[in-house]
Scaffold this active site. Structure first.
Site, PDB file in Angstrom:
ATOM      1  N   GLY A  78      38.540  46.035  36.678  1.00 49.76           N
ATOM      2  CA  GLY A  78      39.440  45.855  37.802  1.00 49.76           C
ATOM      3  C   GLY A  78      39.398  44.409  38.255  1.00 49.76           C
ATOM      4  O   GLY A  78      39.220  43.495  37.451  1.00 49.76           O
ATOM      5  N   ARG A  79      39.513  44.196  39.561  1.00 48.91           N
ATOM      6  CA  ARG A  79      39.584  42.830  40.086  1.00 48.91           C
ATOM      7  C   ARG A  79      38.293  42.055  39.826  1.00 48.91           C
ATOM      8  O   ARG A  79      38.317  40.914  39.372  1.00 48.91           O
ATOM      9  CB  ARG A  79      39.867  42.868  41.587  1.00 48.91           C
ATOM     10  CG  ARG A  79      41.168  43.571  41.964  1.00 48.91           C
ATOM     11  CD  ARG A  79      41.303  43.664  43.480  1.00 48.91           C
ATOM     12  NE  ARG A  79      42.477  44.399  43.902  1.00 48.91           N
ATOM     13  CZ  ARG A  79      42.501  45.706  44.156  1.00 48.91           C
ATOM     14  NH1 ARG A  79      41.376  46.404  44.016  1.00 48.91           N
ATOM     15  NH2 ARG A  79      43.603  46.308  44.547  1.00 48.91           N
ATOM     16  N   ARG A 105      39.677  53.536  33.032  1.00 49.32           N
ATOM     17  CA  ARG A 105      40.536  54.721  33.104  1.00 49.32           C
ATOM     18  C   ARG A 105      41.939  54.378  32.626  1.00 49.32           C
ATOM     19  O   ARG A 105      42.633  55.215  32.051  1.00 49.32           O
ATOM     20  CB  ARG A 105      40.588  55.252  34.536  1.00 49.32           C
ATOM     21  CG  ARG A 105      39.331  55.956  34.999  1.00 49.32           C
ATOM     22  CD  ARG A 105      39.437  56.340  36.457  1.00 49.32           C
ATOM     23  NE  ARG A 105      39.591  55.175  37.318  1.00 49.32           N
ATOM     24  CZ  ARG A 105      39.917  55.218  38.607  1.00 49.32           C
ATOM     25  NH1 ARG A 105      40.130  56.389  39.189  1.00 49.32           N
ATOM     26  NH2 ARG A 105      40.016  54.117  39.321  1.00 49.32           N
ATOM     27  N   THR A 149      26.221  45.182  39.102  1.00 53.01           N
ATOM     28  CA  THR A 149      26.485  44.662  40.451  1.00 53.01           C
ATOM     29  C   THR A 149      27.379  45.622  41.230  1.00 53.01           C
ATOM     30  O   THR A 149      27.898  45.258  42.281  1.00 53.01           O
ATOM     31  CB  THR A 149      27.168  43.276  40.394  1.00 53.01           C
ATOM     32  OG1 THR A 149      28.381  43.386  39.640  1.00 53.01           O
ATOM     33  CG2 THR A 149      26.265  42.241  39.742  1.00 53.01           C
ATOM     34  N   ARG A 183      27.067  49.745  41.744  1.00 51.29           N
ATOM     35  CA  ARG A 183      26.278  50.692  42.531  1.00 51.29           C
ATOM     36  C   ARG A 183      25.050  51.092  41.723  1.00 51.29           C
ATOM     37  O   ARG A 183      25.136  51.339  40.516  1.00 51.29           O
ATOM     38  CB  ARG A 183      27.094  51.952  42.867  1.00 51.29           C
ATOM     39  CG  ARG A 183      28.072  51.789  44.019  1.00 51.29           C
ATOM     40  CD  ARG A 183      27.364  51.652  45.351  1.00 51.29           C
ATOM     41  NE  ARG A 183      28.276  51.630  46.490  1.00 51.29           N
ATOM     42  CZ  ARG A 183      28.784  50.551  47.034  1.00 51.29           C
ATOM     43  NH1 ARG A 183      28.483  49.361  46.517  1.00 51.29           N
ATOM     44  NH2 ARG A 183      29.600  50.625  48.080  1.00 51.29           N
ATOM     45  N   GLU A 217      17.887  52.277  46.340  1.00 51.53           N
ATOM     46  CA  GLU A 217      18.146  51.012  47.026  1.00 51.53           C
ATOM     47  C   GLU A 217      17.820  51.166  48.499  1.00 51.53           C
ATOM     48  O   GLU A 217      18.334  52.094  49.133  1.00 51.53           O
ATOM     49  CB  GLU A 217      19.606  50.609  46.836  1.00 51.53           C
ATOM     50  CG  GLU A 217      19.923  49.222  47.353  1.00 51.53           C
ATOM     51  CD  GLU A 217      21.328  48.761  46.982  1.00 51.53           C
ATOM     52  OE1 GLU A 217      22.040  48.303  47.898  1.00 51.53           O
ATOM     53  OE2 GLU A 217      21.701  48.867  45.794  1.00 51.53           O
ATOM     54  N   HIS A 258      21.342  43.014  46.574  1.00 52.53           N
ATOM     55  CA  HIS A 258      22.715  43.416  46.877  1.00 52.53           C
ATOM     56  C   HIS A 258      23.443  42.328  47.675  1.00 52.53           C
ATOM     57  O   HIS A 258      23.899  42.541  48.803  1.00 52.53           O
ATOM     58  CB  HIS A 258      22.740  44.737  47.639  1.00 52.53           C
ATOM     59  CG  HIS A 258      24.021  45.497  47.457  1.00 52.53           C
ATOM     60  ND1 HIS A 258      24.100  46.870  47.541  1.00 52.53           N
ATOM     61  CD2 HIS A 258      25.282  45.085  47.194  1.00 52.53           C
ATOM     62  CE1 HIS A 258      25.343  47.265  47.342  1.00 52.53           C
ATOM     63  NE2 HIS A 258      26.091  46.194  47.130  1.00 52.53           N
ATOM     64  N   ILE A 259      23.574  41.164  47.057  1.00 56.86           N
ATOM     65  CA  ILE A 259      24.175  40.012  47.751  1.00 56.86           C
ATOM     66  C   ILE A 259      25.522  39.615  47.149  1.00 56.86           C
ATOM     67  O   ILE A 259      25.978  38.489  47.316  1.00 56.86           O
ATOM     68  CB  ILE A 259      23.218  38.797  47.734  1.00 56.86           C
ATOM     69  CG1 ILE A 259      22.892  38.373  46.296  1.00 56.86           C
ATOM     70  CG2 ILE A 259      21.957  39.108  48.521  1.00 56.86           C
ATOM     71  CD1 ILE A 259      22.199  37.024  46.203  1.00 56.86           C
ATOM     72  N   GLY A 260      26.176  40.554  46.465  1.00 57.41           N
ATOM     73  CA  GLY A 260      27.435  40.229  45.804  1.00 57.41           C
ATOM     74  C   GLY A 260      28.472  39.600  46.705  1.00 57.41           C
ATOM     75  O   GLY A 260      29.198  38.694  46.302  1.00 57.41           O
TER      76      GLY A 260
END
Length: 356
Positions: free
Chosen positions: A184-185, A207, A265, A267, A296, A315-317
């Site tokens: 995706g993006r 998908r 990155t 889940r 987490e 978790h710093i995306g």
């Protein structure tokens, strides 16, 4: 009755009804919003300028009882984090809720079907953090490939040692194959960076086909089995669904290349962490880079943290000024739209509008 009397009646009557309409409009806009954690000021200012009454608790570690109490006494929620689930029990306890704005792209902690059933719009924050999150995936890929975390710890401990031509060698990424699970993006941005920097071949499993990626990046659509067997780097960027829990487990790692780097990155629920540790220590795969973990937060004594071929981030995306400001802006826009009787600009459940 004279024409003048009629005209005056219409004029003042019109003013009267305009006043009522404005009053109703202001009353509708002035809604109470509960925000469970501080967010960037841009979002706060937008909500206040729109006439919202805002409440933010003075501490982050809310109990579930506190959480439910605040949600029950407010019209809308701007929710930061995933500590609490928006499940059927939640919706039963908060029947007067009008809207939920998530301060995140992911919405796997929300029972969307239940929100749909109750006609409650749920907003998320896509697009604005695509570049920032893909930067972290790109960073992790390089950090793992060159064992950056391990070597940094050596520097900190003063343990440089003598030059050893064979010790803790990394690998180069030039011309390797990047496999994207969920193009995706964010996945597109990761693929674009990897193509430009290392001329990597791009394969993906989705998908739906991504024609833009196929045209612009020469990306190739493959089956899931082909993805895991052909990737030198496998990077997860899909939206998580419960049926995908621990999709990446021992049987999948067994089919990956021995030189493969696993990047997550998205889940932590996507991978089985014990199986990942076993795959790394048994040399089934080469390395792993995680911005999300399972569980987490990760336990501080998790043995995976001791491996030289692993890099773990907390978790710093989306942790840039630009991305976090953008998230606050979209979250505020979602709630403001609902207060005006309009569609959320970024709804995670847009189907509720087609059903109305």
């Amino acid at each position: 009755m004279s024409h003048l009397s009629i005209l005056m009646g219409l004029f003042f009557g019109g003013l009267f009804f305009d006043e009522i309409s404005a009053s109703k409009k202001n009353q509708y806009i002035t809604m109470k919003v509960f925000i469970n954690k501080q967010i960037p000021e841009i979002g706060i200012h937008m909500l206040k300028d729109a006439g919202f009454e805002i409440f933010i608790p003075d501490h982050d570690n809310l109990s579930r009882e506190e959480w439910i109490g605040y949600c029950q006494s407010h019209d809308m929620i701007l929710s930061v984090g995933t500590e609490f689930k928006f499940d059927k029990d939640f919706f039963n306890e908060c029947p007067n809720l009008k809207a939920i704005a998530l301060y995140s792209v992911g919405f796997d902690h929300v029972d969307i079907q239940e929100a749909d059933r109750r006609k409650i719009p749920v907003g998320n924050t896509p697009d604005v953090l695509s570049k920032a999150t893909s930067d972290i995936a790109f960073l992790l890929m390089q950090s793992v490939a060159r064992r950056a975390s391990y070597n940094y710890e050596k520097v900190k401990s003063g343990n440089w040692g003598d030059f050893d031509p064979l010790h803790a060698l990394g690998q180069e990424l030039y011309g390797k194959t990047l496999g994207i699970f969920g193009l995706g993006r964010i996945g597109y941005e990761m693929a674009k960076k990897s193509k430009a920097a290392f001329d990597m071949d791009i394969i993906y499993h989705n998908r739906h086909r991504n024609e833009e990626a196929e045209t612009e990046l020469d990306a190739k659509y493959v089956s899931f089995e082909e993805l895991i067997s052909q990737s030198d780097v496998l990077s997860i960027h899909a939206n998580f669904k419960p049926e995908q829990t621990e999709l990446f487990n021992a049987s999948v790692f067994e089919k990956m290349k021995e030189n493969a780097i696993f990047i997550n990155t998205a889940r932590g629920g996507f991978h089985n962490q014990k199986d990942l540790y076993a795959a790394l220590t048994e040399h089934k795969i080469w390395g792993a880079g995680l911005d999300v973990t399972n569980p987490e937060p990760i336990y501080k004594d998790d043995p995976i943290l001791e491996l030289s071929n692993v890099c773990v981030l907390p978790h710093i995306g989306s942790a840039t000024v630009e991305a976090r400001n953008g998230m606050a802006k979209i979250a505020a826009e979602n709630l403001i739209a609902v207060s005006k009787g309009e569609k959320m600009p970024a709804a995670a459940n847009p189907e509720i509008y087609s059903e109305r």
